[in-house]
Design a protein around this motif. Structure first.
Motif, short mmCIF file in Angstrom:
data_model
loop_
_atom_site.label_atom_id
_atom_site.label_comp_id
_atom_site.label_asym_id
_atom_site.label_seq_id
_atom_site.Cartn_x
_atom_site.Cartn_y
_atom_site.Cartn_z
N MET A 1 0.85 -1.18 0.00
CA MET A 1 0.00 0.00 0.00
C MET A 1 0.89 1.23 0.00
O MET A 1 1.87 1.31 0.71
N TRP A 2 0.52 2.19 -0.83
CA TRP A 2 1.23 3.46 -0.90
C TRP A 2 0.31 4.57 -0.41
O TRP A 2 -0.89 4.56 -0.69
N ILE A 3 0.87 5.54 0.31
CA ILE A 3 0.10 6.69 0.77
C ILE A 3 0.84 7.96 0.36
O ILE A 3 2.04 8.11 0.67
N LEU A 4 0.12 8.84 -0.31
CA LEU A 4 0.73 10.10 -0.73
C LEU A 4 0.93 10.98 0.50
O LEU A 4 -0.02 11.38 1.17
N ASP A 5 2.18 11.27 0.81
CA ASP A 5 2.51 12.11 1.97
C ASP A 5 2.40 13.58 1.60
O ASP A 5 1.75 14.35 2.29
N ARG A 6 3.04 13.96 0.50
CA ARG A 6 3.03 15.36 0.10
C ARG A 6 3.56 15.49 -1.33
O ARG A 6 4.13 14.55 -1.88
N ILE A 7 3.36 16.68 -1.88
CA ILE A 7 3.91 17.00 -3.20
C ILE A 7 4.80 18.21 -3.00
O ILE A 7 4.38 19.23 -2.46
N GLU A 8 6.05 18.06 -3.40
CA GLU A 8 7.04 19.14 -3.28
C GLU A 8 7.49 19.50 -4.68
O GLU A 8 8.22 18.74 -5.32
N GLY A 9 7.03 20.65 -5.15
CA GLY A 9 7.35 21.03 -6.52
C GLY A 9 6.72 20.03 -7.46
O GLY A 9 5.54 19.77 -7.40
N GLY A 10 7.49 19.41 -8.28
CA GLY A 10 6.98 18.42 -9.21
C GLY A 10 7.18 16.99 -8.74
O GLY A 10 7.01 16.06 -9.51
N ILE A 11 7.54 16.81 -7.47
CA ILE A 11 7.83 15.48 -6.94
C ILE A 11 6.78 15.06 -5.91
O ILE A 11 6.48 15.81 -4.98
N ALA A 12 6.24 13.86 -6.08
CA ALA A 12 5.30 13.29 -5.11
C ALA A 12 6.10 12.41 -4.15
O ALA A 12 6.85 11.54 -4.58
N VAL A 13 5.94 12.67 -2.86
CA VAL A 13 6.61 11.88 -1.83
C VAL A 13 5.58 10.89 -1.30
O VAL A 13 4.52 11.27 -0.80
N ILE A 14 5.90 9.61 -1.44
CA ILE A 14 4.97 8.53 -1.12
C ILE A 14 5.57 7.65 -0.04
O ILE A 14 6.74 7.28 -0.12
N GLU A 15 4.75 7.34 0.97
CA GLU A 15 5.17 6.40 2.01
C GLU A 15 4.70 5.01 1.61
O GLU A 15 3.53 4.81 1.27
N THR A 16 5.63 4.06 1.65
CA THR A 16 5.31 2.67 1.34
C THR A 16 5.66 1.81 2.54
O THR A 16 6.27 2.30 3.51
N GLU A 17 5.31 0.56 2.48
CA GLU A 17 5.67 -0.35 3.56
C GLU A 17 7.18 -0.55 3.65
O GLU A 17 7.70 -0.88 4.70
N GLU A 18 7.87 -0.31 2.54
CA GLU A 18 9.32 -0.47 2.51
C GLU A 18 10.06 0.82 2.82
O GLU A 18 11.27 0.80 3.00
N GLY A 19 9.38 1.94 2.85
CA GLY A 19 10.04 3.22 3.09
C GLY A 19 9.45 4.31 2.23
O GLY A 19 8.30 4.26 1.83
N ARG A 20 10.26 5.28 1.90
CA ARG A 20 9.81 6.44 1.14
C ARG A 20 10.14 6.27 -0.34
O ARG A 20 11.18 5.74 -0.71
N LEU A 21 9.23 6.76 -1.17
CA LEU A 21 9.38 6.70 -2.62
C LEU A 21 9.10 8.08 -3.18
O LEU A 21 8.19 8.76 -2.71
N GLU A 22 9.88 8.51 -4.14
CA GLU A 22 9.64 9.79 -4.80
C GLU A 22 9.41 9.55 -6.28
O GLU A 22 10.19 8.85 -6.93
N LEU A 23 8.31 10.11 -6.78
CA LEU A 23 7.95 9.96 -8.19
C LEU A 23 7.62 11.33 -8.78
O LEU A 23 7.17 12.22 -8.06
N PRO A 24 7.78 11.47 -10.09
CA PRO A 24 7.32 12.71 -10.72
C PRO A 24 5.81 12.84 -10.54
O PRO A 24 5.06 11.86 -10.66
N ARG A 25 5.34 14.04 -10.24
CA ARG A 25 3.92 14.30 -10.01
C ARG A 25 3.05 13.85 -11.18
O ARG A 25 1.94 13.39 -11.01
N GLN A 26 3.57 13.94 -12.39
CA GLN A 26 2.83 13.59 -13.59
C GLN A 26 2.43 12.11 -13.63
O GLN A 26 1.53 11.74 -14.37
#
Length: 70
Positions: A1-26
């Protein structure tokens, strides 16, 4: 399961069961909001509306209980 923590600029910061993931907002749906539960499907990433709603209600209930304690 992924949960969107926040969006910083064009980067989405996502919390996963394994840790943090950063993806392009698009790469996320255009209507995604902080706290949404995300799932990866064969066609991309989408919001799990039912799970998001369940988690938000659970958090709201915890908050109500905390506020009602003397």
């Amino acid at each position: 399961m992924w949960i969107l923590d926040r969006i910083e600029g064009g980067i989405a910061v996502i919390e996963t069961e394994e840790g943090r993931l950063e993806l392009p907002r698009q790469q996320l749906p255009p209507d995604v909001k902080e706290g949404d539960v995300l799932v990866q499907t064969g066609s991309g990433i989408c919001v799990d509306a039912a799970e998001t709603s369940r988690r938000r209600e659970k958090i709201a209930e915890r908050y109500r209980r905390l506020r009602s304690k003397p």
